[in-house]
Design a protein around this motif. Structure first.
Motif, PDB file in Angstrom:
ATOM      1  N   VAL A 112      43.325  36.998  42.174  1.00 39.08           N
ATOM      2  CA  VAL A 112      44.037  36.935  40.756  1.00 39.08           C
ATOM      3  C   VAL A 112      45.356  36.109  40.879  1.00 39.08           C
ATOM      4  O   VAL A 112      46.030  36.452  41.619  1.00 39.08           O
ATOM      5  N   PRO A 113      45.715  35.038  39.731  1.00 41.60           N
ATOM      6  CA  PRO A 113      46.885  34.567  39.915  1.00 41.60           C
ATOM      7  C   PRO A 113      47.849  35.289  39.452  1.00 41.60           C
ATOM      8  O   PRO A 113      47.575  36.108  38.851  1.00 41.60           O
ATOM      9  N   VAL A 114      49.181  35.079  39.972  1.00 41.44           N
ATOM     10  CA  VAL A 114      50.191  35.978  39.391  1.00 41.44           C
ATOM     11  C   VAL A 114      50.600  35.773  38.163  1.00 41.44           C
ATOM     12  O   VAL A 114      50.443  34.764  37.318  1.00 41.44           O
ATOM     13  N   GLY A 115      50.867  36.768  37.314  1.00 48.03           N
ATOM     14  CA  GLY A 115      51.228  36.768  35.877  1.00 48.03           C
ATOM     15  C   GLY A 115      50.057  37.232  35.046  1.00 48.03           C
ATOM     16  O   GLY A 115      50.024  37.457  33.913  1.00 48.03           O
ATOM     17  N   LYS A 116      48.727  37.173  35.636  1.00 49.12           N
ATOM     18  CA  LYS A 116      47.515  37.399  34.993  1.00 49.12           C
ATOM     19  C   LYS A 116      47.139  38.891  35.190  1.00 49.12           C
ATOM     20  O   LYS A 116      47.573  39.720  35.723  1.00 49.12           O
ATOM     21  N   THR A 117      46.070  39.265  34.098  1.00 46.11           N
ATOM     22  CA  THR A 117      45.767  40.655  33.976  1.00 46.11           C
ATOM     23  C   THR A 117      44.714  40.946  34.959  1.00 46.11           C
ATOM     24  O   THR A 117      43.951  39.961  35.387  1.00 46.11           O
ATOM     25  N   ALA A 118      44.497  42.311  35.380  1.00 44.49           N
ATOM     26  CA  ALA A 118      43.484  42.361  36.237  1.00 44.49           C
ATOM     27  C   ALA A 118      42.927  43.890  36.021  1.00 44.49           C
ATOM     28  O   ALA A 118      43.638  44.770  35.771  1.00 44.49           O
ATOM     29  N   THR A 119      41.539  44.222  36.162  1.00 43.46           N
ATOM     30  CA  THR A 119      41.013  45.350  35.976  1.00 43.46           C
ATOM     31  C   THR A 119      40.259  45.754  37.147  1.00 43.46           C
ATOM     32  O   THR A 119      39.576  45.066  37.401  1.00 43.46           O
ATOM     33  N   LEU A 120      40.500  47.102  37.579  1.00 47.66           N
ATOM     34  CA  LEU A 120      39.820  47.639  38.570  1.00 47.66           C
ATOM     35  C   LEU A 120      38.954  48.816  38.061  1.00 47.66           C
ATOM     36  O   LEU A 120      39.476  49.453  37.326  1.00 47.66           O
ATOM     37  N   HIS A 121      37.483  48.732  38.412  1.00 45.79           N
ATOM     38  CA  HIS A 121      36.605  49.794  37.911  1.00 45.79           C
ATOM     39  C   HIS A 121      36.359  50.845  38.786  1.00 45.79           C
ATOM     40  O   HIS A 121      35.946  50.401  39.932  1.00 45.79           O
ATOM     41  N   GLN A 153      38.295  47.465  49.299  1.00 48.01           N
ATOM     42  CA  GLN A 153      38.071  45.973  48.843  1.00 48.01           C
ATOM     43  C   GLN A 153      39.402  45.553  48.627  1.00 48.01           C
ATOM     44  O   GLN A 153      40.449  46.098  48.250  1.00 48.01           O
ATOM     45  N   GLU A 154      39.524  44.144  48.990  1.00 48.77           N
ATOM     46  CA  GLU A 154      40.900  43.369  48.997  1.00 48.77           C
ATOM     47  C   GLU A 154      41.119  42.964  47.607  1.00 48.77           C
ATOM     48  O   GLU A 154      40.118  42.197  47.262  1.00 48.77           O
ATOM     49  N   MET A 155      42.162  42.859  47.245  1.00 55.22           N
ATOM     50  CA  MET A 155      42.548  41.987  46.029  1.00 55.22           C
ATOM     51  C   MET A 155      43.899  41.139  46.461  1.00 55.22           C
ATOM     52  O   MET A 155      44.906  41.530  47.003  1.00 55.22           O
ATOM     53  N   GLU A 156      43.602  39.922  46.375  1.00 55.12           N
ATOM     54  CA  GLU A 156      44.643  38.945  46.696  1.00 55.12           C
ATOM     55  C   GLU A 156      45.416  38.223  45.293  1.00 55.12           C
ATOM     56  O   GLU A 156      44.422  37.917  44.308  1.00 55.12           O
ATOM     57  N   VAL A 157      46.602  38.486  45.345  1.00 55.63           N
ATOM     58  CA  VAL A 157      47.309  37.643  44.169  1.00 55.63           C
ATOM     59  C   VAL A 157      47.982  36.430  44.729  1.00 55.63           C
ATOM     60  O   VAL A 157      48.748  36.553  45.724  1.00 55.63           O
ATOM     61  N   TYR A 158      47.650  35.107  44.108  1.00 54.97           N
ATOM     62  CA  TYR A 158      48.104  34.145  44.825  1.00 54.97           C
ATOM     63  C   TYR A 158      48.856  33.167  43.654  1.00 54.97           C
ATOM     64  O   TYR A 158      48.931  33.587  42.368  1.00 54.97           O
ATOM     65  N   ASP A 159      50.000  32.556  44.011  1.00 55.05           N
ATOM     66  CA  ASP A 159      50.607  31.618  43.154  1.00 55.05           C
ATOM     67  C   ASP A 159      50.159  30.601  42.654  1.00 55.05           C
ATOM     68  O   ASP A 159      49.371  29.984  43.171  1.00 55.05           O
ATOM     69  N   LEU A 160      50.209  30.376  41.278  1.00 55.84           N
ATOM     70  CA  LEU A 160      49.765  29.005  40.626  1.00 55.84           C
ATOM     71  C   LEU A 160      50.756  27.732  40.940  1.00 55.84           C
ATOM     72  O   LEU A 160      51.939  27.896  41.214  1.00 55.84           O
ATOM     73  N   ASN A 161      50.235  26.614  41.467  1.00 51.52           N
ATOM     74  CA  ASN A 161      50.767  25.334  41.924  1.00 51.52           C
ATOM     75  C   ASN A 161      50.927  24.724  40.527  1.00 51.52           C
ATOM     76  O   ASN A 161      50.232  23.625  40.012  1.00 51.52           O
ATOM     77  N   ILE A 162      52.247  25.007  39.904  1.00 54.82           N
ATOM     78  CA  ILE A 162      52.521  24.405  38.466  1.00 54.82           C
ATOM     79  C   ILE A 162      52.715  22.788  38.555  1.00 54.82           C
ATOM     80  O   ILE A 162      52.503  22.190  37.993  1.00 54.82           O
ATOM     81  N   GLY A 163      53.585  22.435  39.891  1.00 58.42           N
ATOM     82  CA  GLY A 163      53.597  21.159  39.995  1.00 58.42           C
ATOM     83  C   GLY A 163      52.436  20.420  39.997  1.00 58.42           C
ATOM     84  O   GLY A 163      52.307  19.302  39.600  1.00 58.42           O
ATOM     85  N   GLY A 164      51.575  20.713  40.636  1.00 60.18           N
ATOM     86  CA  GLY A 164      50.379  20.051  41.104  1.00 60.18           C
ATOM     87  C   GLY A 164      49.565  20.039  39.646  1.00 60.18           C
ATOM     88  O   GLY A 164      49.076  19.047  39.586  1.00 60.18           O
ATOM     89  N   ILE A 165      49.626  21.041  38.933  1.00 58.48           N
ATOM     90  CA  ILE A 165      48.939  20.969  37.446  1.00 58.48           C
ATOM     91  C   ILE A 165      49.323  20.015  36.641  1.00 58.48           C
ATOM     92  O   ILE A 165      48.660  19.248  36.102  1.00 58.48           O
ATOM     93  N   ILE A 166      50.789  19.957  36.695  1.00 55.76           N
ATOM     94  CA  ILE A 166      51.608  19.062  35.735  1.00 55.76           C
ATOM     95  C   ILE A 166      51.530  17.691  36.331  1.00 55.76           C
ATOM     96  O   ILE A 166      51.095  16.669  35.600  1.00 55.76           O
ATOM     97  N   GLY A 167      51.360  17.540  37.656  1.00 63.03           N
ATOM     98  CA  GLY A 167      51.159  16.088  38.020  1.00 63.03           C
ATOM     99  C   GLY A 167      49.772  15.685  37.993  1.00 63.03           C
ATOM    100  O   GLY A 167      49.594  14.414  37.766  1.00 63.03           O
TER     101      GLY A 167
END
Length: 259
Positions: free
Chosen positions: A99-108, A182-196
């Motif tokens: 899940v990217p940082v700042g987004k919602t996540a739901t575990l069931h 079960q593992e949940m990974e939270v990763y950073d979005l590459n804002i600079g790459g997206i803008i580029g």
């Protein structure tokens, strides 16, 4: 109590917070004396059987008695107050992998066989999670709510600290069961790459537009059209000569032969 007996059945009675393994013999626990009228029941599978627990002497008013089925050292259900209490089976857990940082996540977490309906609790890295992250200073960097009735764990906005191994436990009066981690990974979005990437796409579109405009100006996309006044003489058939006379004002033709 009438039950359907299966092989390997043992029963346990709980008397005022004491546990007793009943092997269908007379026994004494604390201030309660019990006996059974049927010490060695033997029945065929799917036939009914009556198991008795008779209190012959008690110094406790209104003792509480529970029947439990124990198989392979595990309690599978409890009978109390004329109701069956079934131990939960392994719940089904669904945890998002990334899940990217700042987004919602739901575990069931769901379990369908326990009775009464189980309550759910979630763990991260073997640490129990509160129902509200704001209620515990340890989780001040998280923002989640846990519904112990439905088994859902909802993050309104995940943080890097929310990464980890998650599992759920379903429990009721008869026992508990848990799902695998079960593992949940939270990763950073590459804002600079997206803008580029967006800028590169825009630059390519501008270059294509300029190229098309220049091509139009230089006439690459204009078709050559014939003048309306231009006239193309029709081809003459072989062996025919056309002669115009002033008197007739039209064309005459005469045949000629080529030898």
């Amino acid at each position: 109590m009438a039950l359907r007996r299966r092989p390997g059945l043992r029963l346990c009675a709980r008397l005022s917070d004491f546990f007793l393994l009943l092997l269908f013999r007379g026994c004494l626990i604390g201030a309660v004396n019990l006996k059974s009228s049927n010490r060695n029941p033997v029945v065929q599978e799917f036939e009914s059987v009556e198991l008795s627990c008779i209190i012959t002497d008690s110094q406790t008013n209104d003792p509480r008695i529970e029947w439990k089925k124990i198989q392979d050292d595990q309690t599978t259900y409890v009978f109390f107050d004329n109701k069956i209490q079934v131990k939960p089976v392994t719940p089904v857990c669904r945890v998002p992998k990334a899940v990217p940082v700042g987004k919602t996540a739901t575990l069931h977490c769901q379990e369908s066989e326990g009775y009464p309906r189980p309550h759910y609790s979630w763990y991260r890295n073997d640490v129990p999670l509160p129902t509200d992250s704001r209620a515990n200073p340890r989780f001040r960097n998280s923002s989640f709510l846990l519904n112990s009735e439905t088994g859902t764990l909802v993050f309104s906005a995940v943080h890097k600290e929310d990464s980890g191994q998650y599992y759920c436990i379903a429990s009721n009066d008869a026992g508990s069961a848990r799902c695998e981690e079960q593992e949940m990974e939270v990763y950073d979005l590459n804002i600079g790459g997206i803008i580029g990437g967006v800028l590169v796409v825009l630059a390519v579109l501008v270059l294509i537009t300029l190229g098309i405009c220049c091509a139009y100006r230089r006439g690459y996309f204009i078709n050559n059209k014939q003048d309306g006044e231009s006239y193309k003489n029709p081809g003459k058939p072989d062996g025919v000569n056309y002669i115009r006379t002033d008197e007739e004002g039209d064309f005459r033709h005469k045949s000629s032969f080529v030898i």
